[in-house]
Enzyme design. Sequence first.
Site, short mmCIF file in Angstrom:
data_model
loop_
_atom_site.label_atom_id
_atom_site.label_comp_id
_atom_site.label_asym_id
_atom_site.label_seq_id
_atom_site.Cartn_x
_atom_site.Cartn_y
_atom_site.Cartn_z
N SER A 11 -10.62 -0.95 6.33
CA SER A 11 -9.88 -0.54 5.14
C SER A 11 -9.11 -1.65 4.45
CB SER A 11 -8.91 0.59 5.49
OG SER A 11 -9.60 1.80 5.70
N SER B 236 -9.58 1.93 2.49
CA SER B 236 -8.57 2.70 1.79
C SER B 236 -7.50 1.85 1.10
CB SER B 236 -7.88 3.64 2.78
OG SER B 236 -7.19 2.90 3.78
N LYS C 277 0.83 -1.20 0.00
CA LYS C 277 0.00 0.00 0.00
C LYS C 277 0.87 1.25 0.00
CE LYS C 277 -3.99 1.87 2.55
NZ LYS C 277 -4.92 1.59 3.68
#
Length: 224
Positions: free
Chosen positions: A180, A156, A81
Amino acid sequence: MSSDFMLETATELAKLVRNRSVSSRELLQQAIARYEAFNPLVNAVIEKQIDQATQRSFVLDEMTAQGDFTGPFHGLPITIKEAYDWIGTASTWGNPEWKANFPSVNSPSVERLMSAGAVIWAKTNVPFMLGDWQSFNEIYGCTNNPWDLTRTPGGSSGGSASIVAAHGAIAATGTDTGGSIRQPASFCGIVGMKPTYGRCSRWGVGAFASSLDQAGPLSRTVRD
């Protein structure tokens, strides 16, 4: 078994690398090929270090030939990420004001993945400041769901979920405060989990709410 090894599970590929049925270099090439084919549509990968990853795959293949293995992820192409500090790439959290934030050290999670043999080759997209259930920001644009490009992959960790679902990565890292990792995993038809608080290091990893946020994995199967 398909000649497209990226369709296999991480568990199976770890075995194939160890018995030299496929090389780390071959897996990385197939991951990059999928990135080139699908990323223009899904926009999941937003930073990459292919030359560095290629060199690492050569080193790991040489180790394999000598019967030397670094860990359970030996030779497997993995993405992280955007919120993870990774030398050579910016850690922006999707915030234009942080475009020049280039960390001088890797996060412990990145170091531990590499110590376990992972070939980290790319970073994946996030929403602005990691604070939404979609994955758009003004720096990198919008990530789409590979199953339906008109829909969101969630957030996210939407970029991570999207590239894993598109078979561009064997697995990926994400972060999770209130869903997320888990929510984008469900949107993209893969598996994700939020580990127990404190189980995984959060140093060098962007946190939406540091008292709740955890680093964790996304993959295509529970076993992986």
